[in-house]
Design a protein around this motif. Structure first.
Motif, PDB file in Angstrom:
ATOM      1  N   THR A 193      38.201  13.588  26.642  1.00 45.45           N
ATOM      2  CA  THR A 193      39.233  13.521  25.852  1.00 45.45           C
ATOM      3  C   THR A 193      39.982  14.759  26.352  1.00 45.45           C
ATOM      4  N   GLY A 194      41.244  15.055  25.693  1.00 41.92           N
ATOM      5  CA  GLY A 194      41.804  16.264  25.777  1.00 41.92           C
ATOM      6  C   GLY A 194      41.191  17.659  25.230  1.00 41.92           C
ATOM      7  N   GLU A 195      40.524  17.341  24.294  1.00 45.42           N
ATOM      8  CA  GLU A 195      39.811  18.351  23.186  1.00 45.42           C
ATOM      9  C   GLU A 195      38.607  18.522  24.349  1.00 45.42           C
ATOM     10  N   GLU A 196      37.666  17.957  24.764  1.00 45.24           N
ATOM     11  CA  GLU A 196      36.593  18.241  25.521  1.00 45.24           C
ATOM     12  C   GLU A 196      37.173  18.884  26.845  1.00 45.24           C
ATOM     13  N   ALA A 197      38.177  18.169  27.357  1.00 39.81           N
ATOM     14  CA  ALA A 197      38.452  18.812  28.737  1.00 39.81           C
ATOM     15  C   ALA A 197      38.865  20.294  28.571  1.00 39.81           C
ATOM     16  N   GLU A 198      39.738  20.395  27.455  1.00 36.82           N
ATOM     17  CA  GLU A 198      40.124  21.860  27.159  1.00 36.82           C
ATOM     18  C   GLU A 198      38.812  22.660  26.931  1.00 36.82           C
ATOM     19  N   LYS A 199      37.843  22.577  26.130  1.00 36.01           N
ATOM     20  CA  LYS A 199      36.809  23.282  25.898  1.00 36.01           C
ATOM     21  C   LYS A 199      36.046  23.533  27.273  1.00 36.01           C
ATOM     22  N   MET A 200      35.797  22.657  28.170  1.00 36.61           N
ATOM     23  CA  MET A 200      34.842  22.674  29.198  1.00 36.61           C
ATOM     24  C   MET A 200      35.728  23.333  30.274  1.00 36.61           C
ATOM     25  N   SER A 201      37.219  23.481  30.253  1.00 37.29           N
ATOM     26  CA  SER A 201      37.886  24.199  31.375  1.00 37.29           C
ATOM     27  C   SER A 201      37.857  25.567  30.761  1.00 37.29           C
ATOM     28  N   LEU A 202      38.028  25.904  29.632  1.00 39.38           N
ATOM     29  CA  LEU A 202      38.172  27.341  29.182  1.00 39.38           C
ATOM     30  C   LEU A 202      36.557  27.930  29.095  1.00 39.38           C
ATOM     31  N   ALA A 203      35.598  27.062  29.280  1.00 33.68           N
ATOM     32  CA  ALA A 203      34.253  27.607  29.200  1.00 33.68           C
ATOM     33  C   ALA A 203      33.966  28.360  30.484  1.00 33.68           C
ATOM     34  N   GLU A 204      34.653  28.087  31.750  1.00 32.29           N
ATOM     35  CA  GLU A 204      34.554  28.859  32.830  1.00 32.29           C
ATOM     36  C   GLU A 204      35.159  30.189  32.518  1.00 32.29           C
ATOM     37  N   LEU A 205      36.173  30.369  31.928  1.00 34.02           N
ATOM     38  CA  LEU A 205      36.625  31.634  31.592  1.00 34.02           C
ATOM     39  C   LEU A 205      35.821  32.529  30.530  1.00 34.02           C
ATOM     40  N   ASP A 206      34.948  31.762  29.653  1.00 41.65           N
ATOM     41  CA  ASP A 206      34.431  32.450  28.742  1.00 41.65           C
ATOM     42  C   ASP A 206      32.796  33.058  29.252  1.00 41.65           C
ATOM     43  N   ASP A 207      32.717  32.808  30.322  1.00 40.34           N
ATOM     44  CA  ASP A 207      31.415  33.329  31.001  1.00 40.34           C
ATOM     45  C   ASP A 207      31.685  34.908  30.878  1.00 40.34           C
ATOM     46  N   ALA A 208      30.516  35.387  30.155  1.00 42.14           N
ATOM     47  CA  ALA A 208      30.444  36.821  29.757  1.00 42.14           C
ATOM     48  C   ALA A 208      30.620  37.900  30.872  1.00 42.14           C
ATOM     49  N   GLY A 209      30.405  37.508  32.067  1.00 41.05           N
ATOM     50  CA  GLY A 209      30.251  38.348  33.246  1.00 41.05           C
ATOM     51  C   GLY A 209      31.784  38.496  33.959  1.00 41.05           C
ATOM     52  N   LEU A 210      32.219  37.364  33.845  1.00 44.76           N
ATOM     53  CA  LEU A 210      33.595  37.006  34.604  1.00 44.76           C
ATOM     54  C   LEU A 210      34.591  38.078  34.305  1.00 44.76           C
ATOM     55  N   ILE A 211      35.016  38.303  33.236  1.00 41.89           N
ATOM     56  CA  ILE A 211      36.034  39.029  32.703  1.00 41.89           C
ATOM     57  C   ILE A 211      35.757  40.646  33.191  1.00 41.89           C
ATOM     58  N   ASP A 212      34.569  40.901  33.045  1.00 44.27           N
ATOM     59  CA  ASP A 212      34.247  42.217  33.444  1.00 44.27           C
ATOM     60  C   ASP A 212      34.183  42.589  34.677  1.00 44.27           C
ATOM     61  N   ASP A 213      33.726  41.370  35.610  1.00 48.73           N
ATOM     62  CA  ASP A 213      33.632  41.489  37.140  1.00 48.73           C
ATOM     63  C   ASP A 213      35.087  41.759  37.386  1.00 48.73           C
ATOM     64  N   LEU A 214      35.962  40.644  37.058  1.00 46.22           N
ATOM     65  CA  LEU A 214      37.476  41.037  37.281  1.00 46.22           C
ATOM     66  C   LEU A 214      38.052  42.020  36.894  1.00 46.22           C
ATOM     67  N   GLY A 215      37.803  42.686  35.913  1.00 48.99           N
ATOM     68  CA  GLY A 215      38.348  44.292  35.680  1.00 48.99           C
ATOM     69  C   GLY A 215      37.877  45.183  36.575  1.00 48.99           C
ATOM     70  N   ASN A 216      36.657  45.028  37.030  1.00 51.18           N
ATOM     71  CA  ASN A 216      35.851  46.106  37.602  1.00 51.18           C
ATOM     72  C   ASN A 216      36.514  45.916  39.315  1.00 51.18           C
ATOM     73  N   ALA A 217      36.819  44.521  39.684  1.00 48.85           N
ATOM     74  CA  ALA A 217      37.374  44.294  40.815  1.00 48.85           C
ATOM     75  C   ALA A 217      38.729  44.750  41.172  1.00 48.85           C
ATOM     76  N   LEU A 218      39.408  44.662  40.002  1.00 53.21           N
ATOM     77  CA  LEU A 218      41.057  45.334  40.148  1.00 53.21           C
ATOM     78  C   LEU A 218      41.212  46.774  39.494  1.00 53.21           C
ATOM     79  N   GLY A 219      40.092  47.338  39.217  1.00 55.38           N
ATOM     80  CA  GLY A 219      40.014  48.658  38.801  1.00 55.38           C
ATOM     81  C   GLY A 219      40.398  48.963  37.335  1.00 55.38           C
ATOM     82  N   GLY A 220      40.177  47.897  36.478  1.00 56.29           N
ATOM     83  CA  GLY A 220      40.362  47.869  35.062  1.00 56.29           C
ATOM     84  C   GLY A 220      39.301  48.921  34.451  1.00 56.29           C
ATOM     85  N   SER A 221      39.676  48.954  33.169  1.00 53.45           N
ATOM     86  CA  SER A 221      38.505  49.834  32.426  1.00 53.45           C
ATOM     87  C   SER A 221      37.381  48.991  32.026  1.00 53.45           C
TER      88      SER A 221
END
Length: 74
Positions: free
Chosen positions: A46-74
């Motif tokens: 369903t659209g709701e299930e697909a949205e949750k599953m798609s966004l779950a990849e971004l909600d991985d706790a380390g992904l955003i931190d790793d991205l910030g570190n790789a691009l020189g963020g704080s």
């Protein structure tokens, strides 16, 4: 359909990216999430299930931190 750019932007808020880098990253990740969503919907989720599953990849706790570190963020 969800506003993928807005949803990605919220998740990137803590990465501390340079605004120029952030624009590029938001576009890239929003396209990825949209593609994933379309794929999951085509597989019968369903659209709701697909949205949750798609966004779950971004909600991985380390992904955003790793991205910030790789691009020189704080």
């Amino acid at each position: 359909m969800p506003d993928w750019r807005a949803l990605v932007r919220v998740r990137l808020a803590t990465a501390g990216l340079d605004p120029v880098d952030e624009l590029d990253v938001v576009e890239e990740l929003a396209q990825h999430v949209e593609d994933r969503y379309a794929y999951l919907c085509s597989q019968g989720w369903t659209g709701e299930e697909a949205e949750k599953m798609s966004l779950a990849e971004l909600d991985d706790a380390g992904l955003i931190d790793d991205l910030g570190n790789a691009l020189g963020g704080s």
